[in-house]
Design an enzyme around this catalytic site. Sequence first.
Site, mmCIF file in Angstrom:
data_model
loop_
_atom_site.group_PDB
_atom_site.id
_atom_site.type_symbol
_atom_site.label_atom_id
_atom_site.label_comp_id
_atom_site.label_asym_id
_atom_site.label_seq_id
_atom_site.Cartn_x
_atom_site.Cartn_y
_atom_site.Cartn_z
ATOM 1 C CB SER B 160 0.966 63.939 28.558
ATOM 2 O OG SER B 160 0.457 63.243 28.993
ATOM 3 C CG ASN B 162 4.951 63.897 22.067
ATOM 4 O OD1 ASN B 162 5.977 64.171 21.550
ATOM 5 N ND2 ASN B 162 4.033 64.280 21.021
ATOM 6 C CG ASP B 163 0.394 66.472 25.954
ATOM 7 O OD1 ASP B 163 -0.221 66.656 24.979
ATOM 8 O OD2 ASP B 163 -1.244 66.028 26.396
ATOM 9 C CG HIS B 164 5.839 69.012 29.344
ATOM 10 N ND1 HIS B 164 5.205 69.813 30.541
ATOM 11 C CD2 HIS B 164 5.127 67.707 30.197
ATOM 12 C CE1 HIS B 164 4.499 68.988 30.973
ATOM 13 N NE2 HIS B 164 4.286 68.143 31.579
ATOM 14 N N GLY B 167 4.594 71.139 23.584
ATOM 15 C CA GLY B 167 4.771 72.334 23.653
ATOM 16 C C GLY B 167 6.094 73.759 23.642
#
Lengths: 391, 398
Positions: B160, B162-164, B167
């Site tokens: 994932s 794009n989650d990092h 953030g």
Amino acid sequence: MTGNQKQPVDPPLAGVRVLDLADERGIYGSKLLADLGASTIRLESSHDDGLRKRGPLNKNGESLWYSYYASNRVVIEIDTESDHGITQLKKLVSKADIIIDTGIVNSITSTEFNLNDLNSKVVHVDVSSFGQNGPWKDFLAPDLIAGALGGSVAATGDINTTPIKLFGDQSFLVSGTYAAIAALTGLYDSYETGLGGRIDIPVHETIASTLEHVLMFALYPGFFPWADGKVLPRRGSLHWGNAYEVVPAIGGSIMVTPTPNVEKQIAWLVEEQVEEDLLDERYTALEHRQEFVKRIMTVLRKWVATKDAESFFHEAQSRHYPFGLVMKPNEVANNPHLKERNWWKEYPTENSVAKGPGDPYKFSRSVLNKPAKQITFTSLSENILNTIGWV
Amino acid sequence: MAELPFNGLRVLDFTHVLAGPYSTRILGDLGADVVKIMSEARHGPDGGTSSPYHAMWNRSKRVLQLDMTQPDARLICADLCNEADIVIDNFSPGVLDRWGIGYQVTAIENPSVIYIQMSGMGDSGPWSSYVSFAPTVHALAGLTYLTGVPGREDIGIGFSYNDHQSGLHGTVALLAALIERRKSGLGQRIELSQFEVGTTFNAPALLDFFANESITGPSGNELPFDQAAPHNCYPCLGTDRWIAIAIMSDDQWTRLIEKMGTPDWATGPSLAHVTGRLKNQTFIDQRISEWTQSRIAEDLMTLLQSNGVPAGVVQTGEDLVDNDPQLASSNFIFEYANEHPTLGKISGDRLPLHFEGTLIDKYSRPEIFGESNRQILKDWLDMTDDDINSNIQSGLIR
């Protein structure tokens, strides 16, 4: 409306001075700061800076890559290997709040060039491939190698492919974003303490920090029975939790998942009379959870294969299922949501204007400027410093 | 920098899964007092506080367990918002407003507060109600299509990413607003779209389409816009062991073939320049694979790097944790000083920022439900033990 929102103000980093000495590994950090309003001077050794040639190019042969990643910069050509160049660099350092660097400062051997003596408040962010110490500190690591050693490549691809790098320079977009975080953290601290300082950022560590499940599988062996020891072998789009996958539909592909509300997903399958055995009571037992996840993904795959990709995606989203249509660049470029949000920006080049991504955030009071045309000066003068407000 | 830079900064954290928690993990590592609001009954897809996934992204925070379905719990949250420097959530738009603790309400009492909402699609636009996780955004933003091999659409990024990045970008925006607040004394609300974050990462392909109407496709390990060959991953001795080699110049090509023993097939003038190598990539890749497959990846990397050739072992998570001498030299993987109440002894990865003079090497371990309820309410709201006991009796908190 609160009092906070009546008057739009300058960009949030208006008045902050950034010296951009970065190559690919840090330039995205400078871009983030420049686009947030920082007055940013980029130093280049000559007009033939390698980044000015990076593809894609426009029809005039200008680098679209450069127009985007070097947005909102004033460029000054300085030869940091000459005494004259060092004198000019010293002047800029003495006036800067932040330096985003990829090794230039460290490479200066002049004993008269001491950052702390020149400007004790300046925040010096130095992005390097592996840090200043350690057995690999001198290794060469363009994006593919950075991703391979950092762990992103091993997790991408599947059993029928080699490990695959992420599109573009993703390794350096991670280190670049961390560079912006480091710079602003250092600046915040220097406002409090009156002191700047150096912040080292190894690209290698930034990639290893942003791998979602990869370190988790290695740090928690035994928690995930479908792992191969401490590793989940690469398996295409199938998510580590087994409940997200890209599957074929008619005319395209869709990322589907029964999460976050499995009961709701089953209700839709029941509505369409394609639930098969998913209502079997044995699936409610915790010990059959993974078997159930595999089963529902199988049912979803079969069901979605009968659907028109685009219309099914919108129907799923209208029911609040987090499905995603796999989109090509031209489809992203024509996306109606981004268009209505007036998201795309124009980036002036020497002889043209490029169109590209806008900012991923909006501020309720601060207004982010449109990208300005890059100005290149072949030497530094007091006039230039006056013009750009670095006095 | 003698102390952690964000000591004294108060962050109220309504985030879940990965994108938001990764941002607040960074702020917590840097000294902020991050209070994460959690409900045991509705802990979201990250599995609750005893899951490794939660533990990975929620260190350096304290957990306040509140039942947000109860109106009185929302009143406590409103008080917490009034004490916060930053309020962060990654719900769909409107959730905090419905709870009566949205930015417009809080800013009346607390005008210096900074809110950030990291929703999937942003506040406005025809898809603003669309819901997403990172794999959704990867698909919609073009990341899935572009990361793969020609003829397939079902590979994409294997984690994932794009989650990092959401953030990280959320953190950049928050810090920019904090810098601005020093001048104005005022906070503001930031709207972050995770879809827009993801879309920025395909900038070269999108710029190319707008300028040239050219549709970039997936190209495996080849570079779609720059000339480099060979540029691929090659099999090595052992099960699923690989080495990546990225020849970025003709000089590096000469150095590579020198270490390969200058084989006849590689020495002709047709391969001396990148143009010729690009035309013969399949052939070259086959020859290199024949050379690498009987060799140990780590030995090859050392051999090639010592001769100025960019090469790297394709490292797995196990390599990073157990075998990577570079990460070991900076103690990147560390064991938390205190055992986790349910997970036992656990380890984590350090913040990848090295501040001169300030070693960030102490991380508080991830907490479980309710672990700091009492202390948080005392610290932030000056609640007495009697107040807290009363709230416990009414079921708002434990």
